[in-house]
Design a protein around this motif. Structure first.
Motif, PDB file in Angstrom:
ATOM      1  N   ARG A   1      24.742  97.875  50.172  1.00 33.01           N
ATOM      2  CA  ARG A   1      26.187  97.484  49.848  1.00 33.01           C
ATOM      3  C   ARG A   1      26.433  96.260  49.039  1.00 33.01           C
ATOM      4  O   ARG A   1      25.374  95.744  48.771  1.00 33.01           O
TER       5      ARG A   1
ATOM      6  N   CYS B   1      26.691 110.694  45.386  1.00 32.36           N
ATOM      7  CA  CYS B   1      27.475 109.844  45.747  1.00 32.36           C
ATOM      8  C   CYS B   1      27.268 108.498  44.790  1.00 32.36           C
ATOM      9  O   CYS B   1      27.526 107.588  45.332  1.00 32.36           O
TER      10      CYS B   1
ATOM     11  N   GLU C   1      32.597 114.783  55.723  1.00 33.51           N
ATOM     12  CA  GLU C   1      33.260 113.469  55.320  1.00 33.51           C
ATOM     13  C   GLU C   1      33.685 113.763  53.886  1.00 33.51           C
ATOM     14  O   GLU C   1      33.126 114.209  52.914  1.00 33.51           O
TER      15      GLU C   1
ATOM     16  N   LYS D   1      36.259 107.703  49.969  1.00 39.43           N
ATOM     17  CA  LYS D   1      35.543 106.530  50.372  1.00 39.43           C
ATOM     18  C   LYS D   1      35.497 105.339  49.461  1.00 39.43           C
ATOM     19  O   LYS D   1      35.759 105.408  48.231  1.00 39.43           O
ATOM     20  N   THR D   2      35.312 104.137  50.095  1.00 38.04           N
ATOM     21  CA  THR D   2      35.050 102.869  49.160  1.00 38.04           C
ATOM     22  C   THR D   2      33.600 102.875  48.725  1.00 38.04           C
ATOM     23  O   THR D   2      33.100 103.869  49.221  1.00 38.04           O
ATOM     24  N   GLU D   3      33.558 101.777  47.687  1.00 40.75           N
ATOM     25  CA  GLU D   3      32.271 101.747  47.095  1.00 40.75           C
ATOM     26  C   GLU D   3      30.986 101.651  48.575  1.00 40.75           C
ATOM     27  O   GLU D   3      30.030 101.957  48.302  1.00 40.75           O
ATOM     28  N   ASP D   4      31.481 100.706  49.331  1.00 38.94           N
ATOM     29  CA  ASP D   4      30.500 100.436  50.207  1.00 38.94           C
ATOM     30  C   ASP D   4      30.476 101.575  51.371  1.00 38.94           C
ATOM     31  O   ASP D   4      29.526 101.838  51.892  1.00 38.94           O
ATOM     32  N   GLY D   5      31.551 102.225  51.477  1.00 39.80           N
ATOM     33  CA  GLY D   5      31.568 103.741  52.257  1.00 39.80           C
ATOM     34  C   GLY D   5      30.498 104.693  51.696  1.00 39.80           C
ATOM     35  O   GLY D   5      29.932 105.262  52.150  1.00 39.80           O
TER      36      GLY D   5
ATOM     37  N   HIS E   1      26.905 103.498  52.352  1.00 37.72           N
ATOM     38  CA  HIS E   1      26.763 103.972  53.615  1.00 37.72           C
ATOM     39  C   HIS E   1      26.195 105.374  53.724  1.00 37.72           C
ATOM     40  O   HIS E   1      25.131 105.690  54.272  1.00 37.72           O
ATOM     41  N   ILE E   2      27.202 106.305  53.034  1.00 38.02           N
ATOM     42  CA  ILE E   2      26.759 107.722  53.079  1.00 38.02           C
ATOM     43  C   ILE E   2      25.301 107.949  52.201  1.00 38.02           C
ATOM     44  O   ILE E   2      24.465 108.651  52.761  1.00 38.02           O
TER      45      ILE E   2
END
Lengths: 394, 249
Positions: free
Chosen positions: A312, B81, B95, B100-104, B107-108
């Motif tokens: 992240r 992604c 999903e 989604k955000t960049e951090d989302g 996570h994916i």
């Protein structure tokens, strides 16, 4: 990613480019040493001022020949009498001349600081007589050739038996002077007069036989601090009366303003050094920023890979930011270590440096702050790189 | 290569059997409809993907075939992604990706996708096991557990005796195995391989393909991007990409 793992990654990275990191750290090391020295020198300067004036009465007033004035006038004993009459705000007045002259006892000779003064000098300068007595009014009137000697001179001439000095004869400039007193040790010197390595003789004897009429100064004590201003006014009035039109040949200073002036100059020095330290740290910080930018560029692909497998923004940001902080913190710590070795060397430059915890803490705090401040921008640049672009970067 | 083909055929019933237990709907891992993607090339806008719709079911082994510049890499990046479409809908494992955000997305990528790249993309200052641990560490798993699991997967790809080697001390085929172990360690839903044999000699390339076949046989969903039709033929389903559009065989 847990903080422990981020730290691990940071250390692997630093280790992988240790030489570059060391060069970066140099800027911070120098900055940190500078801060410690600045604070040390500042403290030393303040301490110097405090020590210089430790024996100086806050109510002291000095009348001395003005520097660089063409009008010539010389103070004399008559002025002392006039001031005694005309300045009721004063409690004590004396006149003094000082200079260097060879003093010898038996086979030992020493170029001593000779001061000619009246009996009030003892009180005005806060001197204490350890053995014997100080110069008396009678000694002065009769221009007797007697001397009161400082602790270091006594040690030089008489060794451990300083009390034996009283009653012996010193030869100063070819004439014999009977030692009538030995002073208590004072320690550090005062401005223009160091009692420990000095010889005090009656004013007129000094003027006549040793020093001549060389710029005598008048020293006076006001009754208390509140009377200093009025005392200065009264002295000015007396001098104006005596030296009509020539009174600007003298300057009158009180101890308070001299202390303030000395403290001001010490403070100016500190401010100047702090400015230097700030510049050094900013330059060091820009160095860190520069290296981090290069590092971000070099590791763009790596950042892309890390992002592709799930790093992240925070993971990347922290990794670069912590790298900057680790570099600057170690720079600060190395600087502290280095300063411990550098500080004693400063004595060779006649600079007094007093190490202090405050200095170390400030150096470390500023180093860390620099690393954080200058590390944040490159770190956030790295963190916001788009994964696809970073991954395709060659 | 014939041998591997035979293996594929033999294993097909297994996959179908697995799918047969549930309705198709639940196994629709990738569902794309009308995906557009274009890049700014100076003043010109280059349309790389044009209204691409694609569905991939769990357990499939899909090859995306196409010449360079066809848009297959962009398609893979969007599936993985690491890039997002300009418009269209993309649902991955239930999903919705556009939301989604960049951090989302990070996570994916970490949880659902395992990347295998043409140039391996290992981190050179880390050892094999440290490279393989990374996806787990990003997930917040402790180092000890991550290390154990990484070792297990390195053994699975046949590198149990090379775990403390750095990428530079490994051959191309071995590096690709490390990268496959890294892709697998997070137990993703999709294994996404971009020309995995492109930088390897034919012997290592065959071995890597055999490994993919084996992984497929174990139930992994694999999407393989390649320009080499010989490599592509080994998959059970082939999608052709040409000029930003896809054609199913």
């Amino acid at each position: 990613m847990s903080l422990v793992e981020i730290f691990r990654a940071v250390f692997i990275n630093i280790w992988a480019s240790k030489f570059k990191v060391f060069l970066t750290t140099l800027g911070i090391i120098v900055g940190s040493v500078t801060i410690i020295l600045v604070i040390g020198i500042g403290k030393g300067g303040q301490e110097d001022v405090a020590e210089q004036f430790r024996n100086l009465n806050a109510t002291s007033i000095f009348v001395m020949p003005a520097l660089g004035k063409t009008t010539q006038a010389t103070l004399g004993l008559s002025d002392v009498e006039a001031i005694k009459e005309g300045a009721p705000s004063l409690s004590d007045v004396t006149i003094m001349v000082s200079g260097k002259a060879d003093a010898s006892y038996r086979n030992t000779s020493y170029s001593a600081g000779v001061t000619g003064a009246t009996e009030e000098f003892c009180n005005i300068q806060n001197l204490t007589v350890k053995y014997g007595a100080f110069i008396s009014h009678y000694d002065n009137e009769r221009r007797k050739k007697v001397a009161v000697i400082g602790d270091e001179i006594a040690e030089l001439f008489y060794g451990d038996e300083k009390s034996e000095a009283v009653g012996t004869d010193l030869v100063i400039k070819g004439r014999r002077y009977e030692v009538i007193g030995v002073l208590e040790r004072v320690g550090d010197s005062m401005q223009g007069f160091s009692p420990d390595e000095g010889v005090i003789v009656p004013y007129e004897a000094a003027e006549k036989y040793i020093l001549g009429r060389t710029r005598p100064r008048i020293m006076a004590l006001a009754k208390d601090v509140d009377h200093v201003a009025s005392a200065i006014e009264e002295i000015t009035e007396v001098l104006n009366k005596t030296y009509q039109g020539k009174s600007d040949a003298f300057m009158i200073r009180d101890a308070g303003s001299r202390v303030t002036a000395a403290q001001d100059s010490a403070r100016t020095m500190s401010v100047l050094l702090i400015a230097v330290a700030t510049i050094v740290l900013i330059v060091g910080g820009i160095g860190i920023m520069n290296v981090l930018f290069v590092s971000v560029k070099e590791r763009t692909k790596e950042i892309g890979i890390l992002k592709a497998i799930g790093a992240r923004r925070k993971d990347i940001l922290l990794q670069f930011l912590i790298e900057a902080i680790v570099i600057s913190t170690s720079g600060g710590l190395i600087g502290i270590l280095l300063s411990i070795f550098v500080m004693p060397l400063m004595q060779y430059f006649d600079l007094r440096v007093i190490p202090s915890l405050y200095g170390y803490v400030m150096a470390l705090a500023f180093s860390i702050a620099t690393g954080t401040f200058f590390g944040y921008y490159p770190a956030s640049k790295a963190a916001t790189l788009r994964p696809i672009e970073a991954l395709n970067y060659e | 290569m014939k041998k591997t083909k035979a293996v594929t055929k033999r294993l097909k019933p297994y996959v179908q059997r697995k799918e047969g237990n549930d309705s198709m709907q639940d196994h629709r891992l990738i569902s794309m409809s009308n995906i557009d993607k274009s890049y700014q090339m100076g003043k010109n806008e280059l349309k790389v993907l044009k209204e691409v719709s694609l569905e991939i079911t769990a357990g499939e082994f899909v090859a995306v075939l196409g010449p360079s510049g066809s848009g297959k890499s962009t398609l893979m990046n969007i599936i993985g992604c690491i890039d997002v479409a300009d418009c269209g809908e993309y649902v991955l494992a239930g999903e919705n990706i556009e939301a989604k955000t960049e951090d989302g997305l990070a996570h994916i990528r970490n949880k659902e996708i395992g990347f295998v790249f043409q140039k391996f993309n290992l981190i050179s200052k880390y050892t094999a096991v440290q490279n393989v641990e990374l996806p787990l560490l990003f997930r917040g798993i402790g180092r000890k557990k991550a290390c154990e699991k990484a070792k297990k997967y390195l053994e699975l790809v046949g590198l149990g005796d090379r775990i403390h080697h750095k990428p530079t001390e490994l051959s191309g085929g071995q590096q690709q195995r490390v990268s496959i172990a890294r892709a697998l360690v997070g137990e993703p839903k999709i294994l996404l391989a971009d020309e995995p044999t492109g930088n390897l000699d034919s012997q290592s390339g065959r071995e890597i393909m055999d490994l993919f076949m084996k992984l497929h046989a174990e139930g992994n969903t694999i999407v393989l991007i390649t320009h080499d039709s010989d490599v592509g033929k080994q998959a059970e389903r082939i999608i052709h990409v040409r000029d930003g559009k896809i054609y199913e065989e």
